[in-house]
Design an enzyme around this catalytic site. Sequence first.
Site, PDB file in Angstrom:
ATOM      1  CE  LYS A 188      -3.779   2.083   2.724  1.00  0.00           C
ATOM      2  NZ  LYS A 188      -4.670   1.908   3.898  1.00  0.00           N
TER       3      LYS A 188
ATOM      4  CB  SER B  95      -8.267   0.879   5.629  1.00  0.00           C
ATOM      5  OG  SER B  95      -9.028   2.030   5.451  1.00  0.00           O
TER       6      SER B  95
ATOM      7  CB  SER C   6      -7.930   3.877   2.798  1.00  0.00           C
ATOM      8  OG  SER C   6      -7.134   3.234   3.780  1.00  0.00           O
TER       9      SER C   6
HETATM   10  N1  GLN Z   1     -13.164   4.472   6.332  1.00  0.00           N
HETATM   11  C1  GLN Z   1     -12.428   4.862   7.490  1.00  0.00           C
HETATM   12  C2  GLN Z   1     -11.979   6.297   7.347  1.00  0.00           C
HETATM   13  O1  GLN Z   1     -12.237   6.868   6.358  1.00  0.00           O
HETATM   14  C3  GLN Z   1     -11.284   3.949   7.745  1.00  0.00           C
HETATM   15  C4  GLN Z   1     -10.065   4.251   6.960  1.00  0.00           C
HETATM   16  C5  GLN Z   1      -8.877   3.450   7.385  1.00  0.00           C
HETATM   17  O2  GLN Z   1      -9.009   2.447   8.093  1.00  0.00           O
HETATM   18  N2  GLN Z   1      -7.698   3.906   6.978  1.00  0.00           N
HETATM   19  O3  GLN Z   1     -11.347   6.848   8.192  1.00  0.00           O
END
Ligand code: GLN
Length: 495
Positions: free
Chosen positions: A78, A185, A161
């Site tokens: 990532k 995420s 994400s």
């Molecule tokens: N959807 C969540 C957010 O927007 C989680 C994102 C994540 O785990 N990086 O913060």
Amino acid sequence: MSELHQLTLTGLARQLREKKVSATETAQHFLGRMRAHQDLAAFLAVDEEATLAQARAADAALAAGAAGPLAGVPIAHKDIFVTKDFVSTAGSKMLADYRSPFDATVVRRLAEAGAVTLGKLSCDEFAMGSANESVAVPAVGHRAPTPVRNPWDRSRTPGGSSGGSAAAVAARLAPAASGTDTGGSIRQPAAFCGITGIKPTYGRASRYGMIAYASSLDQAGPMARSAEDCALLLSALCGPDLDRDSTSLDVPAEDFSRSLNDQLDGLRIGIPKEFFGAGLAADVRAAIDAALKEYEKLGAKLVEISLPRTELAIPVYYIIAPAEASSNLSRFDGVKFGHRTEKYSDLLEMYRNTRAEGFGDEVKRRIMVGTYVLSHGYYDAYYLQAQKIRRMIADDFQQALRQCDVIAGPVAPTVAWQIGDKADDPVAAYLADIYTLPASLAGLPGMSVPCGFGANNMPVGLQLIGNYLQEAKLLNIAHRYQQVTDFHLRTPGGY
Ligand code: GLN
């Protein structure tokens, strides 16, 4: 050769060890797949020469009999992890050309185990998002920033994400990928793309070199085909990093594969009633119910439990995460690294224009929320209250885990939605995080296991949440299920 991408990571590692295939051939095969499937927009950076140089080093180690457990296995990261050999953008214009002088600890540990880096994977800008639509830099083979596509249906999101990680593994462009999970995420994109992913206990994996979003929540973990693959990767990437990450746990590295085959007789699976309310789509519920029946056949007992503050996890998370983000992102000011505006006449204007140009809308929205909840007069009303409820959410889990050994439920209320569906309604996207946020706030390990298909034949993920440091147990519970089901082995058409 043509079948290499159908192997699990465990299978591929074995073939490499037995010299049935070389690391160089393997790297070439996956680089070819990456080029052939650029329409998914999964990769943000590749450097074939750098990858092949790592593969040659792995072949030399294999020939010398000095190879690590992942020797020659290609892994993509990532793009929130910094890497020496590849640009590291965090999906942001702010870091569009940024090259780090060092590798993140997670990247370094996997490389030390012999893994070969295939490239960097798309993600929401600074890991903020649930659909991989907020990425602000172009993917490889694209001129403009493009949302990642779900290989099961390219009109749908792969989740976020870590959307690039999930799409790449699902489409077999990489045997495995790293991800990070702040509020879901790893688990949600794994569920949306029909792969397996685990977020370890907070502090298990070093945050050194992981571009920070919300430091008290951010945690790295593997995304792969199976629990067995995840166990192998997790064993390589976890471990104390006390000099570099002050929140790293001082718990020795473990062999997470050691108990994969333990029996599940008498296992008590807690079913939180709040995870099965009106918001859960019927198709997802049906797949989860079927998975729970399968566990009963394996000898487990289902126990109803309650996590009474589940709904509060959303406001609590969306106060704490932006608060920490607003502080973490203050370092991007045009002075030390990253983007600097060309239009300014004094220092203040330089800061302002740099940040106005460098950050996308979702990032700006969170910085504004974060500075608001931390500001004088609102700190007590919002931030402090959120911290108190966060503690209560963690206590609720401890209460529940006295009645059961593991908690199971859905990862997300629905299957993957159409790209753009929630783009104009950030709150709708925040609400879809309801089942993943509680474990993040408590710092507990959680995983997503493919457990069937819902509407439009889209994958569904079963979430397993364990107590602190119970990753080996979670992987065992997932592995047992994967021995009697094949959802994790199914490949989307065309890949
Ligand atoms: N959807 C969540 C957010 O927007 C989680 C994102 C994540 O785990 N990086 O913060």
